[in-house]
Enzyme design. Structure first.
Site, mmCIF file in Angstrom:
data_model
loop_
_atom_site.group_PDB
_atom_site.id
_atom_site.type_symbol
_atom_site.label_atom_id
_atom_site.label_comp_id
_atom_site.label_asym_id
_atom_site.label_seq_id
_atom_site.Cartn_x
_atom_site.Cartn_y
_atom_site.Cartn_z
ATOM 1 N N GLY A 1 -6.644 0.521 -3.915
ATOM 2 C CA GLY A 1 -5.432 -0.147 -3.440
ATOM 3 C C GLY A 1 -5.234 -1.503 -4.101
ATOM 4 N N ASN B 1 -2.902 -3.294 8.438
ATOM 5 C CA ASN B 1 -4.288 -2.835 8.596
ATOM 6 C C ASN B 1 -5.011 -3.446 9.792
ATOM 7 O OD1 ASN B 1 -3.850 -5.075 6.730
ATOM 8 N ND2 ASN B 1 -6.065 -5.208 6.592
ATOM 9 N N GLN C 1 -2.608 1.946 4.295
ATOM 10 C CA GLN C 1 -2.932 2.375 5.665
ATOM 11 C C GLN C 1 -1.928 3.389 6.206
ATOM 12 O OE1 GLN C 1 -5.690 1.664 7.252
ATOM 13 N NE2 GLN C 1 -6.480 -0.029 6.049
ATOM 14 N N SER D 1 -4.868 4.311 -1.517
ATOM 15 C CA SER D 1 -6.290 4.174 -1.812
ATOM 16 C C SER D 1 -7.057 5.389 -1.285
ATOM 17 C CB SER D 1 -6.794 2.902 -1.129
ATOM 18 O OG SER D 1 -8.181 2.787 -1.273
ATOM 19 N N HIS E 1 -10.394 5.791 -0.522
ATOM 20 C CA HIS E 1 -11.483 5.694 0.457
ATOM 21 C C HIS E 1 -10.994 5.514 1.890
ATOM 22 C CE1 HIS E 1 -11.955 1.213 1.180
ATOM 23 N NE2 HIS E 1 -11.124 1.196 0.159
ATOM 24 N N THR F 1 -11.712 5.583 -19.829
ATOM 25 C CA THR F 1 -12.026 6.970 -19.454
ATOM 26 C C THR F 1 -11.850 7.149 -17.953
ATOM 27 O OG1 THR F 1 -13.541 7.121 -21.294
ATOM 28 C CG2 THR F 1 -13.810 8.767 -19.553
ATOM 29 N N CYS G 1 -11.886 -7.145 5.496
ATOM 30 C CA CYS G 1 -11.775 -8.027 4.337
ATOM 31 C C CYS G 1 -11.897 -9.479 4.752
ATOM 32 C CB CYS G 1 -10.448 -7.806 3.619
ATOM 33 S SG CYS G 1 -10.329 -6.165 2.960
HETATM 34 N N1 PLP Z 1 -3.898 -2.825 1.465
HETATM 35 C C1 PLP Z 1 -4.265 -2.579 2.718
HETATM 36 C C2 PLP Z 1 -3.227 -2.546 3.782
HETATM 37 C C3 PLP Z 1 -5.608 -2.350 3.034
HETATM 38 O O1 PLP Z 1 -5.970 -2.111 4.288
HETATM 39 C C4 PLP Z 1 -6.563 -2.384 1.981
HETATM 40 C C5 PLP Z 1 -8.002 -2.206 2.277
HETATM 41 O O2 PLP Z 1 -8.466 -2.502 3.351
HETATM 42 C C6 PLP Z 1 -6.118 -2.621 0.670
HETATM 43 C C7 PLP Z 1 -4.791 -2.847 0.459
HETATM 44 C C8 PLP Z 1 -7.084 -2.644 -0.471
HETATM 45 O O3 PLP Z 1 -7.477 -1.349 -0.808
HETATM 46 P P1 PLP Z 1 -8.829 -1.055 -1.634
HETATM 47 O O4 PLP Z 1 -9.961 -1.313 -0.714
HETATM 48 O O5 PLP Z 1 -8.732 0.379 -2.029
HETATM 49 O O6 PLP Z 1 -8.813 -1.967 -2.809
#
Ligand code: PLP
Length: 375
Positions: A69, A149, A179, A199, A201, A237, A323
């Site tokens: 993301g 998030n 999200q 994203s 994961h 790659t 984060c």
């Molecule tokens: N944007 C939002 C709303 C997110 O919740 C997150 C990750 O928590 C990201 C962006 C970043 O994504 P990534 O962890 O894949 O870099």
């Protein structure tokens, strides 16, 4: 184990892990190689792109794989600034974005761009009229998230996209849908958006994989230069194990999306009921428009201390956003929570694999922690 931190990251789905393993140990050719092993990988790459495109209601040619993301968001924001920075220097966003957006915008501000941050209300919603009034002739980009998030608020991207294009047809629109994928239908063309970030994961694929949707008539300069992979947009790659896992995770999650949402709605309701009945000193933060992200302040229990008690009971949640790593949450601050409410906030985020038992374990652990911490 009761993992309730699925907005931070998710367990990799069995089939997604299996295909990643196969790409590492059997089908490990470079998709650019001119032999059968390369061709096999190129085929896996094509399939994965089709699977992700389907999940995004997009054409495969509109999907570019990235490392996640964060990279998708950076590519859209800096790419737009680089391409259209001569035409205008004004960008609109909100004050509840993920740090990948906010820090990219801060960097652009230091380079002479002007950013208008729309303020969210106490439920994490944005005033449409305010948005409308901030669009200018020199606006080159509006970037906002689909689902927050930390508190699960949903922004009205369809309405905003329409207004943006009516008032300033040349301005580009980026949506951070990290999200939102498999929580809501993703329809970039209906939303009139030019870029959309997702994203892997967060949906059961491996870490280190994401995608950027770029509408077919939109061109921005590449972020990485080299061997012209990803149609020249992102050289290097391809991360085949991760890409294949993303494709498979999309396929699986798409099939079960309706049932998954119904199940998570049931969990969110059960959580609300249990909190109201058994933890009367808990207060919900924001309304949460989607069931999978719930945020509560547990009065008298500092979140980092409570998290340790929960962990001793094998219950895993987040304090605000993962984060934020213990820093004050800019989102909770933006929606006007007091320092006390912010200090005691926990985020509970569900995956379709969660059960009522996970919630029971959470409630028991909260009560155990509270009996000590609220003395
Ligand atoms: N944007 C939002 C709303 C997110 O919740 C997150 C990750 O928590 C990201 C962006 C970043 O994504 P990534 O962890 O894949 O870099």
């Amino acid at each position: 184990m009761h993992y309730l931190d699925n907005s931070a990251t998710t367990k990799v789905l069995e089939q997604a892990a299996q295909i990643a393993m196969k790409c590492m140990c059997e089908d490990f050719g470079n998709p650019s190689s001119q032999h059968s092993m390369g061709n096999k990988s190129a085929k896996i790459l094509k399939t994965a792109r089709e699977q992700v495109a389907k999940a995004l209601c997009a054409q495969p040619s509109e999907v570019y794989f990235t490392s996640g993301g964060t990279e998708s968001i950076n590519t859209a924001i800096f790419g737009t600034a680089k391409k259209y920075g001569k035409r205008g220097k004004h960008i609109i966003s909100t004050n509840i974005e993920h740090s990948a957006t906010l820090k990219s915008l801060k960097q652009l501000e230091s380079e002479g761009f002007e950013v208008t941050y729309l303020n969210a209300d106490q439920n994490g919603h944005i005033d449409i009229e305010e948005f409308k009034s901030q669009i200018r002739d020199d606006t080159i980009l509006f970037t906002c998230m689909l689902v927050n998030n930390e508190i699960g608020s949903v922004l009205p991207v369809a309405e905003m996209g329409k207004i943006l294009k009516q008032k300033c047809p040349n301005a580009l629109f980026h949506i951070d849908a990290v999200q939102g994928l498999f929580r809501l239908d993703i329809t970039p063309s209906k939303w009139k958006c030019d870029f959309l970030s997702v994203s892997g994961h967060k949906i059961g694929a491996t870490k280190g994989i994401g995608a950027l949707y770029v509408a077919k008539n939109v061109k921005i300069p590449p972020f990485l230069h080299g061997g012209n992979q990803e149609n020249g947009m992102r050289s290097g790659t391809e991360a085949m194990p991760a890409i294949a896992s993303f494709g498979v995770a999309c396929e699986i999650r798409m099939q079960s999306m309706k049932q998954d949402i119904t199940h998570v709605e049931m969990l969110a309701q059960y959580l609300d009921e249990q909190m109201a009945e058994k933890v009367p000193f808990a207060v919900k933060n924001g309304e949460s428009d989607v069931p999978h992200v719930q945020n509560y302040s547990i009065d008298g229990c500092k979140s980092e201390v409570l998290l340790r008690v929960l962990e001793m009971n094998e219950v895993y949640v987040s304090a605000g956003s993962a984060c934020a790593k213990g820093h004050e949450s800019h989102v909770l601050k933006a929606i006007g929570l007091s320092a006390k409410r912010m200090d005691t906030a926990i985020r509970i985020s569900f995956a379709p694999t969660n059960t009522k038992e996970d919630i029971d374990a959470l409630i028991t652990a909260i009560l155990q922690g509270a009996s000590r911490l609220r003395r």
